[in-house]
Design an enzyme around this catalytic site. Structure first.
Site: not given
Ligand code: SPV
Ligand code: MG
Length: 537
Positions: A47-49, A59, A86, A88, A115, A121, A123-124, A158, A189
């Protein structure tokens, strides 16, 4: 068998295209990857986060691709399941995207998810708008460049349309563009509390007879039953941040408690043990494997067997303990398992009873009847000028753990084995040091405690009884020990080994330590009852 990167990419592809719903667990480090795999996950989500959070970064592309790759490499090194990374936005443009594939392939990843947002980017789950979305054809160009760079490497496209409040048609159209660009799967997502956006997408996707698999991340619509995703025909569910969130909570709790209480007692039973860390690091494997690769010469054992048993009238080392095997056989086996390959056996009384063995040098102590083990040890060490060297009494049986414990004390020149349960008639070679250890808390498994020995002999200071095994760790220790053995055996021929330790303790330039072993880990054979105990060992 460790899978190759290619095998992992193929496995991920198989997983995405199978009729079964698969799951990927978030990880952000080598350790969290190991934990997720051990729990049964067959796919990991880097996971990027979480990887950013693990470093303390945001992130927001604050980490560069090489830094991400380093973490992925640790994950891949220590696990054997595919890792979906991930990625990004896939980098700033199509060229950065193909470089990313190249680097991630080398790091051992199976695939990447990119994505359709603008670089950099965020975070979503932060505020997002349509202005954050990338041109779908620019994004498709990145996908094409990635698939051209390595057609086997899985690329998941994504959709951030729902996140950025774009309308359904636009979001759906993007999915078709990415599919046509060669994406291996589409990640849809959504961050609303129910699965309605996913439902809408899946119904349309399947009714249009799309076969490109769909991946989802139900972080926000976590109450939706997993079977519903099965029914919709989703291929892969990513549990995207749950190890990171679990560890943050646990770390906060433990820090607050220790700070407030100024003590470890309230947390000790609530946290993983240090041995659990070693287990997850597969420390045992290292111990086992290194035997294969270290040079076969790993030290010498000098076994002292100059006197005969009062029961059998034969050298004590030749007492039979089990299945026709003698005490000596057992000692040689224990030492061999520890990597010791060279043996010196000191004989005296009835020395002809010993038959020669290829890896054992037989040396006679002609003065065995007027001297003790001190003189035998000196004779045994005469031709030895490398370490480690063990010296052991020939009437002992001991477990492998005794040698392990002794060899783990590396900050001493000489280490001697001590039994803390010395207040019985079995023991007579009292050793003095500090502190006296409670025998109750000693087990075979625990990391051995060691004590610095002192030359002062006062009854209450006794900290254990010498079990009859010495390990010389350093050349300095060897150079100090030899003259002390020689001088004591010359001046006081009947002196016992404790006199040697006492002498060494008063030399500040040599570090002599005792290491505790449990009474159940060793026995010296004097009686028939001892032979019974030896069988148990
Ligand atoms: C991550 O886990 O970094 C993701 C998923 O990209 S989210 O945090 O839901 O965007
Ligand atoms: Mg991410």
């Amino acid at each position: 068998m460790k899978k190759t990167q290619l095998e992992k990419s193929r496995e991920l592809k198989r997983m995405l295209n199978s009729d079964e719903l698969s799951f990927a667990m978030e990880c952000h480090s080598g350790l969290s990857a190991v934990i997720a795999e051990e729990a049964g996950f067959e796919c990991l989500w880097a996971s990027g986060l979480s990887v950013s959070a693990m470093t303390g970064c945001r992130d927001r592309n604050e980490l560069d691709i090489s830094e991400v790759c380093k973490v992925v490499e640790w994950m891949a090194d220590h696990t054997n399941v595919p890792i979906l990374v991930d990625g990004d936005t896939g980098g700033v443009d199509w060229n950065a995207a193909r470089i990313m594939v190249n680097k991630l392939t080398k790091s051992g990843a199976a695939g990447v998810c990119i994505e359709d947002k603008l670089y950099p980017k965020h975070n979503s789950f932060l505020a997002n708008s349509e202005n954050d979305l990338a041109d779908p054809f620019v994004h498709a160009g990145k996908i094409k460049a990635m698939k051209k760079e390595n057609p086997e490497f899985v690329v998941v496209a994504r959709l951030e349309g729902f996140i950025s409040k774009a309308d359904f048609e636009d979001t759906y159209r993007r999915a078709e563009i990415y599919r046509d660009a060669g994406a291996d799967a589409i990640l849809v997502h959504s961050k609303i509390k129910d699965s309605s956006e996913i439902d809408l997408f899946m119904n349309q996707w399947t009714s249009d007879c799309n076969t490109t698999p769909v991946v989802i991340v139900p972080t926000k619509y976590y109450t939706t039953p997993t079977d519903h995703f099965r029914d919709l025909g989703v291929s892969l569910v990513i549990w995207a941040n749950h190890q990171m969130r679990a560890s943050i909570k646990a770390m906060q709790d433990v820090c607050k408690t220790i700070y407030k209480e100024e003590s470890l007692i309230p947390v000790e039973n609530k946290i993983a043990t240090v041995s659990e860390i070693f287990r997850l690091q597969r420390d045992n494997e290292l111990v086992e494997e290194e035997k294969r690769y270290l040079p076969s010469y790993q030290g010498t054992a000098v076994i002292l067997s100059a006197v005969c048993s009062k029961i059998t009238g034969k050298p004590k080392a030749l007492d039979i303990v089990k299945d026709g095997q003698t005490v000596l056989d057992k000692q040689l086996q224990t030492y061999s398992r520890d990597g010791i390959t060279k043996f010196v056996l000191i004989r005296g009384e009835k020395s002809s009873e010993f038959s020669s063995q290829s890896n054992v040098d037989l040396v006679r102590n002609d003065e065995w009847s007027e001297t003790t083990e001190v003189s035998s040890a000196f004779i045994g060490l005469l031709g030895i000028d490398s370490v480690p060297v063990y010296i052991s009494y020939g009437d002992l049986i001991f477990k492998d753990s005794v040698l392990k414990k002794m060899s783990s004390v590396q900050d001493a020149d000489i280490v001697i084995g001590l039994d803390p349960e010395f207040n019985t008639s079995r023991y007579n070679e009292y050793i003095y040091g500090s502190p006296r250890y409670s025998s109750l808390s000693i087990t075979d498994e625990m990391t051995p405690d060691s004590v610095y020995l002192t030359p002062v002999h006062r009854g209450s200071d006794a900290c254990g009884s010498f079990i009859g095994v010495i390990r010389v760790n350093t050349i300095k220790g060897l150079l100090k020990l030899k003259p002390v053995l020689q001088e004591i055996s010359r001046k006081s021929p009947k002196a016992r080994m404790v006199a040697v330790f006492k002498n060494l303790c008063s030399d500040p330039s040599v570090v002599l330590k005792g290491v505790y072993v449990n009474s159940s880990e060793w026995v010296d054979i004097n009686t028939l009852e001892d032979i019974k105990r030896a069988e148990e060992i």
